[in-house]
Design a protein around this motif. Sequence first.
Motif, mmCIF file in Angstrom:
data_model
loop_
_atom_site.group_PDB
_atom_site.id
_atom_site.type_symbol
_atom_site.label_atom_id
_atom_site.label_comp_id
_atom_site.label_asym_id
_atom_site.label_seq_id
_atom_site.Cartn_x
_atom_site.Cartn_y
_atom_site.Cartn_z
ATOM 1 N N TYR A 123 140.318 8.813 -44.784
ATOM 2 C CA TYR A 123 140.732 8.019 -43.763
ATOM 3 C C TYR A 123 140.201 6.590 -44.592
ATOM 4 O O TYR A 123 140.805 5.553 -44.120
ATOM 5 C CB TYR A 123 139.966 8.082 -42.513
ATOM 6 C CG TYR A 123 140.674 9.048 -41.691
ATOM 7 C CD1 TYR A 123 142.064 8.853 -41.186
ATOM 8 C CD2 TYR A 123 140.132 10.353 -41.415
ATOM 9 C CE1 TYR A 123 142.401 9.855 -40.458
ATOM 10 C CE2 TYR A 123 140.691 11.475 -40.867
ATOM 11 C CZ TYR A 123 141.928 11.288 -40.307
ATOM 12 O OH TYR A 123 142.646 12.272 -39.641
ATOM 13 N N ASP A 338 143.762 9.666 -34.230
ATOM 14 C CA ASP A 338 143.602 8.937 -35.584
ATOM 15 C C ASP A 338 143.619 7.401 -35.533
ATOM 16 O O ASP A 338 142.761 6.707 -35.903
ATOM 17 C CB ASP A 338 144.195 9.233 -37.130
ATOM 18 C CG ASP A 338 143.766 10.840 -37.082
ATOM 19 O OD1 ASP A 338 142.745 11.275 -36.801
ATOM 20 O OD2 ASP A 338 144.520 11.469 -37.596
ATOM 21 N N TYR A 354 133.728 6.803 -39.899
ATOM 22 C CA TYR A 354 134.580 8.066 -40.046
ATOM 23 C C TYR A 354 133.547 9.201 -40.176
ATOM 24 O O TYR A 354 133.797 10.480 -39.980
ATOM 25 C CB TYR A 354 135.621 8.277 -40.969
ATOM 26 C CG TYR A 354 136.759 7.331 -40.540
ATOM 27 C CD1 TYR A 354 137.732 7.880 -39.660
ATOM 28 C CD2 TYR A 354 137.063 6.031 -40.801
ATOM 29 C CE1 TYR A 354 138.827 7.282 -39.194
ATOM 30 C CE2 TYR A 354 138.367 5.536 -40.471
ATOM 31 C CZ TYR A 354 139.130 5.860 -39.595
ATOM 32 O OH TYR A 354 140.251 5.525 -38.980
ATOM 33 N N TYR A 358 133.710 11.932 -37.329
ATOM 34 C CA TYR A 358 134.401 13.162 -37.729
ATOM 35 C C TYR A 358 133.252 14.546 -37.939
ATOM 36 O O TYR A 358 133.689 15.533 -37.962
ATOM 37 C CB TYR A 358 135.251 13.413 -38.830
ATOM 38 C CG TYR A 358 136.598 12.760 -38.702
ATOM 39 C CD1 TYR A 358 137.728 13.524 -38.271
ATOM 40 C CD2 TYR A 358 136.685 11.139 -38.428
ATOM 41 C CE1 TYR A 358 139.036 12.741 -38.031
ATOM 42 C CE2 TYR A 358 138.218 10.534 -38.211
ATOM 43 C CZ TYR A 358 138.930 11.561 -37.807
ATOM 44 O OH TYR A 358 140.311 11.158 -37.407
#
Length: 411
Positions: A123, A338, A354, A358
């Motif tokens: 990302y 996202d 992230y 995540y």
Amino acid sequence: MTVTLSKRASDVRVIGLISLAHGSSHFFHLILPSMFPWLKNQFAFSYAELGLLMSVFFVVSCVAQASSGFLVDRIGARPVLFAGVGLLALAALTYSQSNGYAMLVLGAVIAGCGNGIFHPVDYTLINHKVSTPNLPYAYSMHGVTGYLGWAAAPAFMVGIAEISDWRIAFLSASLLEALVLLILWINRSQLIDNVQERRAASDAGAQASNPEGLPESAFAFLKLPAVWLCWIFFFFSMAATSSLQSFAPTALFDIYGVAISVGSYFITLLALGSAGGVLFGGYLAAKFKTPEKIVSSCLTLTILLCLLLASGSTPIEFIPILFCVIGFGYGVLAPSRDLLVKQATPKGVSGRVYGIVYSGIDLGAAVGPFIFGFFMDAGLPKALFIGIALFQLMIIPTVLKVSSKTRAAVV
């Protein structure tokens, strides 16, 4: 915003490379469980021992994911990506040479370290290398390759193990990942992210929010409620998905009398439906730009379908259709999800954000099946689908809160 032809071509290459790497990481999620029957016969392991290997994998991946984001922000995404792909290849090689449980645990630890880097890396590269109009499509392709990696792993591993043995299957997976690393290395010029530029953006953002010039901690982003709301989203989302993948075949056998081998086929339909949904979800996210509405609508649909499965009254011939639609719903919401995370991410700290956000995926994957395993052992298969529906219901308020907080920040 107009995207030039050369920039569009660059976007396509970057998206393709990152999606390839992401697909390989999902592929490695399932190479070990695909070989459980062979490992059980070879070493006389219990299913509890084999299941613990996956818990080790996801717990290590959770820690690696939360910490690797800081490394991405410090040295850049590309070297971390190369290290992660290399570790996955090494993990498969370790599995192939295992002579007992200890080496399998070591392989799971190595694989978890490799797997944990992908979301912070992916990302960060997508958000800094892909033009804004193409971001929804980048998220879409990134998600599609993940689901395709899940779908491909059992067929690849089982197919090779049946014509040779489990060691050759793991060796083949290692060679496949080495090939992915070679492709990324050849195209390494496409994977450079400007660390200095991101640091400058972070410093500028810190100065704007801190005009007195007081020292700002590297962990200051953890104070943002939107970050933790996104973490909760991913935790419950993956807890639901991994529990469905783990126990749906057994639950369908207990409730409807569907053979477990057929139920396993439904899991493949779930993954393929998700892949198709992600492609459509990228289009919706780009066209409507209302991610919170798309995510909430998809979750409402999947909740209703899970409750329908739990009722025990679904005609058996409709069950594969329901799994396709549930997978499609999971896929459609992914690009919008996202985008919500991107909107909640301060400039210059994307790797860290992230990594933390995540990590909820890995922890959810470790915790969800563990919880629902007790219900399955207690002979309550309907509780699986009811619990998954409840997990998804708990996600909807986090989506709305993230959206309201990021909208308020923009205003």
